[in-house]
Design a protein around this motif. Sequence first.
Motif, PDB file in Angstrom:
ATOM      1  N   UNK A  18       0.801  -1.222   0.000  1.00  0.00           N
ATOM      2  CA  UNK A  18       0.000   0.000   0.000  1.00  0.00           C
ATOM      3  C   UNK A  18       0.835   1.274   0.000  1.00  0.00           C
ATOM      4  N   UNK A  19       1.886   1.311   0.839  1.00  0.00           N
ATOM      5  CA  UNK A  19       2.707   2.526   0.907  1.00  0.00           C
ATOM      6  C   UNK A  19       3.284   2.894  -0.453  1.00  0.00           C
ATOM      7  N   UNK A  20       3.806   1.884  -1.130  1.00  0.00           N
ATOM      8  CA  UNK A  20       4.388   2.087  -2.464  1.00  0.00           C
ATOM      9  C   UNK A  20       3.330   2.569  -3.460  1.00  0.00           C
ATOM     10  N   UNK A  21       2.162   1.948  -3.394  1.00  0.00           N
ATOM     11  CA  UNK A  21       1.067   2.326  -4.294  1.00  0.00           C
ATOM     12  C   UNK A  21       0.700   3.800  -4.103  1.00  0.00           C
ATOM     13  N   UNK A  22       0.577   4.205  -2.841  1.00  0.00           N
ATOM     14  CA  UNK A  22       0.203   5.594  -2.556  1.00  0.00           C
ATOM     15  C   UNK A  22       1.317   6.536  -3.019  1.00  0.00           C
ATOM     16  N   UNK A  54      -2.511   5.726  10.113  1.00  0.00           N
ATOM     17  CA  UNK A  54      -1.287   6.078  10.843  1.00  0.00           C
ATOM     18  C   UNK A  54      -0.047   5.493  10.148  1.00  0.00           C
ATOM     19  N   UNK A  55      -0.193   4.286   9.643  1.00  0.00           N
ATOM     20  CA  UNK A  55       0.945   3.639   8.960  1.00  0.00           C
ATOM     21  C   UNK A  55       1.337   4.426   7.713  1.00  0.00           C
ATOM     22  N   UNK A  56       0.350   4.953   6.987  1.00  0.00           N
ATOM     23  CA  UNK A  56       0.673   5.752   5.793  1.00  0.00           C
ATOM     24  C   UNK A  56       1.406   7.031   6.203  1.00  0.00           C
ATOM     25  N   UNK A  58       3.269   7.394   8.896  1.00  0.00           N
ATOM     26  CA  UNK A  58       4.625   6.990   9.320  1.00  0.00           C
ATOM     27  C   UNK A  58       5.495   6.627   8.126  1.00  0.00           C
ATOM     28  N   UNK A  59       4.868   6.142   7.096  1.00  0.00           N
ATOM     29  CA  UNK A  59       5.579   5.794   5.852  1.00  0.00           C
ATOM     30  C   UNK A  59       6.105   7.045   5.158  1.00  0.00           C
ATOM     31  N   UNK A  60       5.488   8.212   5.499  1.00  0.00           N
ATOM     32  CA  UNK A  60       5.970   9.472   4.921  1.00  0.00           C
ATOM     33  C   UNK A  60       4.972  10.182   4.026  1.00  0.00           C
ATOM     34  N   UNK A  61       3.738   9.690   3.980  1.00  0.00           N
ATOM     35  CA  UNK A  61       2.724  10.358   3.147  1.00  0.00           C
ATOM     36  C   UNK A  61       2.356  11.698   3.796  1.00  0.00           C
ATOM     37  N   UNK A  62       2.548  12.781   3.040  1.00  0.00           N
ATOM     38  CA  UNK A  62       2.231  14.116   3.581  1.00  0.00           C
ATOM     39  C   UNK A  62       0.997  14.727   2.902  1.00  0.00           C
ATOM     40  N   UNK A  81      -9.181   8.531  14.209  1.00  0.00           N
ATOM     41  CA  UNK A  81      -8.715   8.929  12.876  1.00  0.00           C
ATOM     42  C   UNK A  81      -8.003  10.282  12.924  1.00  0.00           C
ATOM     43  N   UNK A  82      -8.472  11.172  13.776  1.00  0.00           N
ATOM     44  CA  UNK A  82      -7.797  12.464  13.899  1.00  0.00           C
ATOM     45  C   UNK A  82      -6.357  12.241  14.380  1.00  0.00           C
ATOM     46  N   UNK A  83      -6.202  11.396  15.398  1.00  0.00           N
ATOM     47  CA  UNK A  83      -4.852  11.092  15.918  1.00  0.00           C
ATOM     48  C   UNK A  83      -4.000  10.385  14.866  1.00  0.00           C
ATOM     49  N   UNK A  84      -4.643   9.622  14.018  1.00  0.00           N
ATOM     50  CA  UNK A  84      -3.921   8.834  13.002  1.00  0.00           C
ATOM     51  C   UNK A  84      -3.493   9.677  11.808  1.00  0.00           C
ATOM     52  N   UNK A  85      -3.909  10.948  11.773  1.00  0.00           N
ATOM     53  CA  UNK A  85      -3.421  11.825  10.708  1.00  0.00           C
ATOM     54  C   UNK A  85      -4.414  12.149   9.603  1.00  0.00           C
ATOM     55  N   UNK A  86      -5.712  11.895   9.844  1.00  0.00           N
ATOM     56  CA  UNK A  86      -6.715  12.240   8.820  1.00  0.00           C
ATOM     57  C   UNK A  86      -6.754  13.754   8.617  1.00  0.00           C
ATOM     58  N   UNK A  87      -7.025  14.158   7.379  1.00  0.00           N
ATOM     59  CA  UNK A  87      -7.193  15.586   7.073  1.00  0.00           C
ATOM     60  C   UNK A  87      -8.681  15.916   7.009  1.00  0.00           C
TER      61      UNK A  87
END
Length: 230
Positions: A18-22, A54-56, A58-62, A81-87
């Motif tokens: 998934x990280x690579x795909x994104x 959260x994993x995305x 941490x993977x570096x998705x900004x 989801x807010x803590x996990x980095x949702x926009x």
Amino acid sequence: MPADLIAPSILSANFAKLGEEVDNVLASGADIVHFDVMDNHYVPNLTIGPLVCEALRKHGVTAPIDVHLMVKPVDRIIPDFAKAGATYITFHPEASEHVDRTLQLIRDSGCKSGLVFNPATPLTYLDYVLEKVDMILLMSVNPGFGGQSFIPSALDKLREVREIIDDSGLDIRLEIDGGVKVDNIAEIKAAGADTFVSGSGLFGYGRDSDPNRYDSIVGEMRRALAGVDR
Ligand SMILES: O=C(CO)[C@H](O)[C@H](O)COP(=O)(O)O
Ligand SMILES: [Fe+2]
């Protein structure tokens, strides 16, 4: 006029990488990550939760992550989801006991809020809460699965919502989700959408994803969008 945003739905990505795909689809010029959350209760399918979001991060998705909640109840998962980095966090109003409270909870959690309308859900849910909404998401398929065909009545609904947004003078994005492809994205923009979710049209649902194609598909979508006014 709001910029056109292309929002790949990772529902149709290869979850084994998934990280690579994104990374690949964003490198191709897509703007935001559409993250479909299904609970096997509100919809008959089960997907991913805050840990994956959260994993995305941490993977570096900004890029912005656009969390589309197809869950019932809604409220208890929002802070996670807010803590996990949702926009953005969007939800289906008929899945919430108190729509105004849920919208407020999303904003109080530091995210942008949105309401999602199924093809048969009336727009009256917008009454009285428009000022608490950052995004209106119109479904052009019934929720639960990728790879379905665009329901044409969504075009009239888009025109209606575009008028509501323009009349309000508020800064609200109008997103469309379901069956969006290179060959229909222009008429969808002409009907009023500014944010375009595409899953199977980009990643390829039910067949192997091919990162080499993302550049050309995102490019074709951009060219189609550039050719029309909203
Ligand atoms: O919310 C959804 C389904 O409930 C998905 O975002 C949507 O279906 C995108 O997939 P596709 O572009 O293949 O229709
Ligand atoms: Fe979605």
